[in-house]
Motif scaffolding. Sequence first.
Motif, PDB file in Angstrom:
ATOM      1  N   ALA A 151       0.986  -1.648  -0.138  1.00  0.00           N
ATOM      2  CA  ALA A 151       0.023  -0.207  -0.179  1.00  0.00           C
ATOM      3  C   ALA A 151       1.469   1.726   0.364  1.00  0.00           C
ATOM      4  CB  ALA A 151      -1.165   0.166   0.697  1.00  0.00           C
ATOM      5  N   ALA A 152       2.265   1.320   0.301  1.00  0.00           N
ATOM      6  CA  ALA A 152       2.731   2.422   0.844  1.00  0.00           C
ATOM      7  C   ALA A 152       3.703   2.445  -0.577  1.00  0.00           C
ATOM      8  CB  ALA A 152       3.762   2.746   2.166  1.00  0.00           C
ATOM      9  N   LEU A 153       3.948   1.701  -0.939  1.00  0.00           N
ATOM     10  CA  LEU A 153       4.737   1.229  -1.929  1.00  0.00           C
ATOM     11  C   LEU A 153       3.635   2.165  -4.002  1.00  0.00           C
ATOM     12  CD1 LEU A 153       6.926  -1.601  -3.209  1.00  0.00           C
ATOM     13  CD2 LEU A 153       7.902   0.871  -2.783  1.00  0.00           C
ATOM     14  N   GLY A 154       2.496   1.681  -3.487  1.00  0.00           N
ATOM     15  CA  GLY A 154       1.536   2.360  -4.231  1.00  0.00           C
ATOM     16  C   GLY A 154       0.839   3.894  -3.921  1.00  0.00           C
ATOM     17  N   ARG A 155       0.962   4.038  -2.359  1.00  0.00           N
ATOM     18  CA  ARG A 155       0.490   5.108  -2.485  1.00  0.00           C
ATOM     19  C   ARG A 155       1.524   6.146  -3.356  1.00  0.00           C
ATOM     20  NH1 ARG A 155       0.456   4.724   2.508  1.00  0.00           N
ATOM     21  NH2 ARG A 155       1.878   5.783   3.103  1.00  0.00           N
ATOM     22  N   HIS A 156       3.144   6.096  -3.580  1.00  0.00           N
ATOM     23  CA  HIS A 156       4.360   6.514  -4.249  1.00  0.00           C
ATOM     24  C   HIS A 156       4.105   7.205  -5.560  1.00  0.00           C
ATOM     25  CE1 HIS A 156       5.792   8.392   0.278  1.00  0.00           C
ATOM     26  NE2 HIS A 156       4.957   7.115   0.296  1.00  0.00           N
ATOM     27  N   ARG A 157       3.646   6.228  -6.215  1.00  0.00           N
ATOM     28  CA  ARG A 157       3.072   5.816  -7.786  1.00  0.00           C
ATOM     29  C   ARG A 157       2.040   5.785  -8.376  1.00  0.00           C
ATOM     30  NH1 ARG A 157       7.569   0.175  -7.795  1.00  0.00           N
ATOM     31  NH2 ARG A 157       8.849   0.313  -6.645  1.00  0.00           N
ATOM     32  N   ALA A 158       2.265   6.984  -9.097  1.00  0.00           N
ATOM     33  CA  ALA A 158       0.932   7.532 -10.189  1.00  0.00           C
ATOM     34  C   ALA A 158       0.141   6.087 -10.791  1.00  0.00           C
ATOM     35  CB  ALA A 158       1.017   8.276 -11.271  1.00  0.00           C
ATOM     36  N   ALA A 159       0.559   5.237 -10.886  1.00  0.00           N
ATOM     37  CA  ALA A 159      -0.165   3.922 -11.113  1.00  0.00           C
ATOM     38  C   ALA A 159      -1.158   3.300 -10.352  1.00  0.00           C
ATOM     39  CB  ALA A 159       0.555   3.152 -12.294  1.00  0.00           C
ATOM     40  N   TYR A 160      -0.553   3.772  -9.326  1.00  0.00           N
ATOM     41  CA  TYR A 160      -2.069   3.304  -8.446  1.00  0.00           C
ATOM     42  C   TYR A 160      -2.805   3.875  -7.981  1.00  0.00           C
ATOM     43  CZ  TYR A 160       1.446  -0.553  -8.906  1.00  0.00           C
ATOM     44  OH  TYR A 160       2.235  -1.654  -9.359  1.00  0.00           O
ATOM     45  N   ARG A 161      -2.806   5.183  -8.512  1.00  0.00           N
ATOM     46  CA  ARG A 161      -3.963   5.848  -7.606  1.00  0.00           C
ATOM     47  C   ARG A 161      -5.355   5.390  -8.240  1.00  0.00           C
ATOM     48  NH1 ARG A 161      -1.750  11.072  -6.506  1.00  0.00           N
ATOM     49  NH2 ARG A 161       0.618  10.620  -5.545  1.00  0.00           N
ATOM     50  N   ILE A 162      -6.020   5.709  -7.477  1.00  0.00           N
ATOM     51  CA  ILE A 162      -7.984   6.249  -7.661  1.00  0.00           C
ATOM     52  C   ILE A 162      -8.419   6.920  -8.148  1.00  0.00           C
ATOM     53  CG2 ILE A 162     -10.240   5.160  -6.513  1.00  0.00           C
ATOM     54  CD1 ILE A 162      -7.544   3.388  -5.010  1.00  0.00           C
ATOM     55  N   VAL A 163      -8.893   7.518  -9.360  1.00  0.00           N
ATOM     56  CA  VAL A 163      -9.572   8.651 -10.298  1.00  0.00           C
ATOM     57  C   VAL A 163     -10.616   8.193 -10.454  1.00  0.00           C
ATOM     58  CG1 VAL A 163      -8.980   9.736 -11.872  1.00  0.00           C
ATOM     59  CG2 VAL A 163      -6.670   9.361 -10.674  1.00  0.00           C
ATOM     60  N   GLY A 164     -11.531   9.196  -9.837  1.00  0.00           N
ATOM     61  CA  GLY A 164     -13.056   8.828 -10.008  1.00  0.00           C
ATOM     62  C   GLY A 164     -13.359   7.846 -10.101  1.00  0.00           C
ATOM     63  N   LEU A 165     -13.988   7.103  -8.808  1.00  0.00           N
ATOM     64  CA  LEU A 165     -14.010   5.579  -8.017  1.00  0.00           C
ATOM     65  C   LEU A 165     -13.150   4.704  -8.786  1.00  0.00           C
ATOM     66  CD1 LEU A 165     -17.373   7.017  -7.338  1.00  0.00           C
ATOM     67  CD2 LEU A 165     -15.103   6.681  -5.801  1.00  0.00           C
ATOM     68  N   ARG A 166     -12.338   4.638 -10.348  1.00  0.00           N
ATOM     69  CA  ARG A 166     -11.564   3.644 -10.622  1.00  0.00           C
ATOM     70  C   ARG A 166     -10.129   3.519 -10.210  1.00  0.00           C
ATOM     71  NH1 ARG A 166     -15.287   1.815 -14.354  1.00  0.00           N
ATOM     72  NH2 ARG A 166     -17.081   3.419 -15.119  1.00  0.00           N
ATOM     73  N   ALA A 167     -10.003   2.198 -10.286  1.00  0.00           N
ATOM     74  CA  ALA A 167      -8.516   1.885 -10.203  1.00  0.00           C
ATOM     75  C   ALA A 167      -7.803   1.020 -11.247  1.00  0.00           C
ATOM     76  CB  ALA A 167      -8.656   1.525  -8.580  1.00  0.00           C
ATOM     77  N   ARG A 168      -7.184   0.915 -11.297  1.00  0.00           N
ATOM     78  CA  ARG A 168      -6.148  -0.115 -12.560  1.00  0.00           C
ATOM     79  C   ARG A 168      -4.671  -0.387 -11.592  1.00  0.00           C
ATOM     80  NH1 ARG A 168      -5.770   2.146 -19.219  1.00  0.00           N
ATOM     81  NH2 ARG A 168      -5.773  -0.402 -18.970  1.00  0.00           N
ATOM     82  N   ASN A 169      -4.741  -2.021 -11.825  1.00  0.00           N
ATOM     83  CA  ASN A 169      -3.696  -2.096 -11.507  1.00  0.00           C
ATOM     84  C   ASN A 169      -3.188  -2.974 -12.566  1.00  0.00           C
ATOM     85  OD1 ASN A 169      -2.041  -3.858 -10.348  1.00  0.00           O
ATOM     86  ND2 ASN A 169      -2.969  -3.525  -8.295  1.00  0.00           N
ATOM     87  N   ARG A 170      -2.130  -2.541 -13.466  1.00  0.00           N
ATOM     88  CA  ARG A 170      -1.396  -3.297 -14.965  1.00  0.00           C
ATOM     89  C   ARG A 170      -1.054  -4.454 -14.589  1.00  0.00           C
ATOM     90  NH1 ARG A 170      -2.554  -0.050 -18.980  1.00  0.00           N
ATOM     91  NH2 ARG A 170      -2.605   2.297 -18.782  1.00  0.00           N
TER      92      ARG A 170
END
Length: 263
Positions: free
Chosen positions: A71-90
């Motif tokens: 979770a901490a890694l994801g918080r600091h990487r734009a790829a894991y940000r949740i935008v418009g109630l949508r999340a992507r995890n490539r």
Amino acid sequence: MLPTITHADYLKAPVARARRGGAGIAVVIAGLAVVVAVAAAWATATIPARGVAARHGLASVPLTAQGPVSAALGRHRAAYRIVGLRARNRVQRVGATFSAGGVTIASGTANARLRLAGFGRGSALREVAPVAPRVRANRVDYPHGGVHEWWANGPLGLEQGFDVPAPPAAGAGPLVLSLGLSGDLRARKTPTGVALEGKGAALRYGALAATDARGRTLPARLEVHSGRLQIEVDDRNAAYPVRVDPFVQQAELTASDGAPGDS
């Protein structure tokens, strides 16, 4: 730059909560191990490795600490940000849409909706009413009454968490969290958790960890009952609050630079 691990992150990790129980040198060593693992994850993110967890330097981190670090890694990487109630995890090849009615997880053309429907003990399960989600960076919170549900998007997948502030007052038996399941995927119990399968897609709901306020690991298991996912936690002698957090991941985890035999 190495991502910052805040004091809040350490409070989420059992190795930190154990410090309040006087674990001493062993806790310090465990805490350092987590920090080293995070540093390795950041420094080697572009180096081919076997498996998603190994690729991010988390394979040797205890299961109960992998969630906070991911979770901490994801918080600091734009790829894991949740935008418009949508999340992507490539990395995991999944997406998620959050609403008051639950979380819809998409894999390819298939999807599954998970909704916290009740919690409590045995026949005394309490119904959980829908609540609007609140978004913050790579995290979504559902502040239900009596239990706080949250989701965090990170390199190890979509982590679902439940913070239970006090033991249920009614009923007997283990602490139970019951999740309604709808959509294209069907749940099947496996030795390592629950498989969600259908329409050529397969997700794994597992890597379940449960800890109490002293950092102790609590026995927990996943079951499938009448089309619902059920998390059961043995909370006898547990110090509340209790945290429960499984992951949603691809059933076969393969990095973009993966090879046959990757786990």
